[in-house]
Design a protein around this motif. Sequence first.
Motif, PDB file in Angstrom:
ATOM      1  N   ARG A 278       5.256  -1.135 -13.087  1.00  0.00           N
ATOM      2  CA  ARG A 278       4.340  -1.640 -14.127  1.00  0.00           C
ATOM      3  C   ARG A 278       4.716  -1.053 -15.488  1.00  0.00           C
ATOM      4  NH1 ARG A 278      -0.509  -3.641 -11.389  1.00  0.00           N
ATOM      5  NH2 ARG A 278      -0.776  -2.611  -9.378  1.00  0.00           N
ATOM      6  N   ASP A 279       4.978   0.260 -15.520  1.00  0.00           N
ATOM      7  CA  ASP A 279       5.314   0.913 -16.793  1.00  0.00           C
ATOM      8  C   ASP A 279       6.571   0.315 -17.408  1.00  0.00           C
ATOM      9  OD1 ASP A 279       3.140   2.534 -16.448  1.00  0.00           O
ATOM     10  OD2 ASP A 279       4.267   4.307 -15.815  1.00  0.00           O
ATOM     11  N   ALA A 280       7.467  -0.134 -16.537  1.00  0.00           N
ATOM     12  CA  ALA A 280       8.724  -0.708 -17.038  1.00  0.00           C
ATOM     13  C   ALA A 280       8.543  -2.148 -17.506  1.00  0.00           C
ATOM     14  CB  ALA A 280       9.782  -0.656 -15.936  1.00  0.00           C
ATOM     15  N   GLY A 281       7.442  -2.780 -17.086  1.00  0.00           N
ATOM     16  CA  GLY A 281       7.214  -4.162 -17.499  1.00  0.00           C
ATOM     17  C   GLY A 281       7.376  -5.183 -16.399  1.00  0.00           C
ATOM     18  N   PHE A 282       7.504  -4.715 -15.151  1.00  0.00           N
ATOM     19  CA  PHE A 282       7.553  -5.634 -14.007  1.00  0.00           C
ATOM     20  C   PHE A 282       6.146  -6.140 -13.699  1.00  0.00           C
ATOM     21  CE2 PHE A 282      11.682  -3.807 -13.223  1.00  0.00           C
ATOM     22  CZ  PHE A 282      12.366  -4.717 -12.440  1.00  0.00           C
ATOM     23  N   TYR A 283       6.076  -7.353 -13.176  1.00  0.00           N
ATOM     24  CA  TYR A 283       4.830  -7.894 -12.636  1.00  0.00           C
ATOM     25  C   TYR A 283       4.738  -7.456 -11.178  1.00  0.00           C
ATOM     26  CZ  TYR A 283       1.395 -11.360 -11.080  1.00  0.00           C
ATOM     27  OH  TYR A 283       0.303 -11.983 -10.545  1.00  0.00           O
ATOM     28  N   TRP A 284       3.665  -6.749 -10.829  1.00  0.00           N
ATOM     29  CA  TRP A 284       3.462  -6.190  -9.485  1.00  0.00           C
ATOM     30  C   TRP A 284       2.593  -7.166  -8.696  1.00  0.00           C
ATOM     31  CZ3 TRP A 284       5.581  -3.014  -6.247  1.00  0.00           C
ATOM     32  CH2 TRP A 284       4.866  -2.412  -5.211  1.00  0.00           C
TER      33      TRP A 284
ATOM     34  N   ARG B  41       0.833  -1.211   0.000  1.00  0.00           N
ATOM     35  CA  ARG B  41       0.000   0.000   0.000  1.00  0.00           C
ATOM     36  C   ARG B  41       0.868   1.261   0.000  1.00  0.00           C
ATOM     37  NH1 ARG B  41      -3.079  -2.667   3.909  1.00  0.00           N
ATOM     38  NH2 ARG B  41      -2.242  -1.357   5.559  1.00  0.00           N
ATOM     39  N   GLU B  42       1.912   1.262   0.818  1.00  0.00           N
ATOM     40  CA  GLU B  42       2.789   2.439   0.885  1.00  0.00           C
ATOM     41  C   GLU B  42       3.471   2.671  -0.467  1.00  0.00           C
ATOM     42  OE1 GLU B  42       3.970   2.185   5.652  1.00  0.00           O
ATOM     43  OE2 GLU B  42       5.497   1.899   4.110  1.00  0.00           O
ATOM     44  N   ALA B  43       3.895   1.595  -1.102  1.00  0.00           N
ATOM     45  CA  ALA B  43       4.545   1.716  -2.413  1.00  0.00           C
ATOM     46  C   ALA B  43       3.574   2.292  -3.440  1.00  0.00           C
ATOM     47  CB  ALA B  43       5.055   0.347  -2.858  1.00  0.00           C
ATOM     48  N   GLU B  44       2.331   1.848  -3.385  1.00  0.00           N
ATOM     49  CA  GLU B  44       1.333   2.354  -4.331  1.00  0.00           C
ATOM     50  C   GLU B  44       1.024   3.826  -4.047  1.00  0.00           C
ATOM     51  OE1 GLU B  44      -1.794  -0.506  -3.934  1.00  0.00           O
ATOM     52  OE2 GLU B  44      -0.803  -1.971  -5.246  1.00  0.00           O
ATOM     53  N   ALA B  45       1.007   4.211  -2.769  1.00  0.00           N
ATOM     54  CA  ALA B  45       0.769   5.620  -2.422  1.00  0.00           C
ATOM     55  C   ALA B  45       1.901   6.510  -2.937  1.00  0.00           C
ATOM     56  CB  ALA B  45       0.629   5.756  -0.908  1.00  0.00           C
ATOM     57  N   LEU B  46       3.101   5.943  -3.021  1.00  0.00           N
ATOM     58  CA  LEU B  46       4.271   6.683  -3.522  1.00  0.00           C
ATOM     59  C   LEU B  46       4.385   6.614  -5.043  1.00  0.00           C
ATOM     60  CD1 LEU B  46       6.887   5.497  -0.854  1.00  0.00           C
ATOM     61  CD2 LEU B  46       5.927   7.810  -1.075  1.00  0.00           C
ATOM     62  N   GLY B  47       3.500   5.838  -5.669  1.00  0.00           N
ATOM     63  CA  GLY B  47       3.543   5.692  -7.126  1.00  0.00           C
ATOM     64  C   GLY B  47       4.599   4.729  -7.630  1.00  0.00           C
ATOM     65  N   LEU B  48       5.186   3.953  -6.735  1.00  0.00           N
ATOM     66  CA  LEU B  48       6.245   3.028  -7.155  1.00  0.00           C
ATOM     67  C   LEU B  48       5.693   1.911  -8.020  1.00  0.00           C
ATOM     68  CD1 LEU B  48       8.349   2.686  -3.858  1.00  0.00           C
ATOM     69  CD2 LEU B  48       8.559   4.367  -5.703  1.00  0.00           C
ATOM     70  N   ASP B  49       4.466   1.471  -7.729  1.00  0.00           N
ATOM     71  CA  ASP B  49       3.884   0.390  -8.529  1.00  0.00           C
ATOM     72  C   ASP B  49       3.765   0.812  -9.987  1.00  0.00           C
ATOM     73  OD1 ASP B  49       1.864   2.263  -7.672  1.00  0.00           O
ATOM     74  OD2 ASP B  49       0.359   0.869  -8.426  1.00  0.00           O
TER      75      ASP B  49
END
Length: 468
Positions: free
Chosen positions: A396-402, A384-392
């Motif tokens: 995702r934009d780079a092509g990682f599976y979140w 949740r913290e990562a998503e709040a920081l926009g890290l996800d």
Amino acid sequence: MVARTLFQKIWESHLVARRIDGREIIYMDRNIVHELHGPKAFEKLRKAGRRVRRPDLTFAVQDHTISSRPGRDDTTNPEGTPFLQAQRAGAAEFGFRIFDVGDPDQGISHVIGPELGMVLPGATHCVPDSHAATVGALGALSFGCGTTELEHVLATQVLAMKRPKTMRINLEGRLQPHVTAKDVALHIIGTIGVSGANGHVVEYAGAVVRAMGIEARMTLCNLTVEMGGRSGFVAADETTLSWLQGRPFAPTGDDWARAEAYWRTMHSDQGAEFDRDITIDCTALEPQITWGITPGQVIGIRESVPVSLGEDASDQHALTKALTYMDLRAGEPLQGLKVDRVFIGSCTNGRIPDLQEAAAIVRGRKVAEGVVAMISPGSTIVRREAEALGLDAVFRDAGFYWAESACSMCAGGNGDRGRPGERVISTTNRNFEGRQGPGVRTHLVSAGMAAAAAIAGSIVDVRQFPEA
């Protein structure tokens, strides 16, 4: 007054009795049970007609077999279904809290224990998992245990152990950019060997440790077992207290004030003697990467695979065995080797600073064609913290599976595994043969090194990979 080590202070304040077999009975302040071992211990309790002595100090997690797929439930990983359901039933029957599938605080035991404030300086802690020492970052003494010991802890709230020896590892100097706690830990293991701390508890000290944040200290303590240590910890300081205050299970008000006064006494006294005292200068340390099939088979990223491990026949056998499994040649550089899969996560490197470190490399770039890249946060809170920081979004934009939080590829118990022959760059803690799947070749690195490999499609030096 005789100067005492921090270990002696914690051990002696929790000593209940001495057994005639030489072991000592140590009270456990809190224990966390995961679903891989919990159900077996519950069955033993039922057969013996015993109950859990302190359900208020006992907690259950679902981390080893739980799927990492978004939208998961009990059946997403069919192999884990019996474990998840038995864990849930045991927690209900014996009356302790479970951080279940779908719980907003679900996560890996070694991650959620500290982040919820269950682990406190000067306390004892027990988990049926070899990386229990992770929480020693908060100045606690934590032990991994087997299923039989777990049954004993559940029934009595104590653990019988032979008193360990003490070791202090002083980490001096200053880390260079892109050199992390993971690199320090791997370097220590490579220096003293995978059995270098056998029978000891390790206190980490020195300028490098004092400069580390709590999450970095967790990474350092996490790998203590990979050098044979019984446990590892860092004495609490201002960084610890600041990090801990306000967490859900941490004391508040007057209790906090009393606890803080006690915690400030929980350090090794000046002049305290250790059974072994080591000092390592970390100033020239470079990012580390394992080349073989133990965490101790590790080199700096600019080095080449060794041509010898020693003069004994056993050393040559170990070298040949590792090179054969890893499909490498003696003297070969690792940089430039094609990678198939990258994993970032686990109790070693699945916390917010790890994800920030990786995101700084990944931002604005794409995962190389043909590389499968995956991130599994260490807890749902971290996610949740990562998503709040926009890290996800960066990943995702780079092509990682979140993915969702789970132990995931660390041991592959939830179905997240590589394919035979794949070369995997991983932030986990073990590179044993088959650890991440049969025939999978694992190289252990920091989160930044893993991110750089995902983008390059090959093993690279993260220092030559400027942040976007």
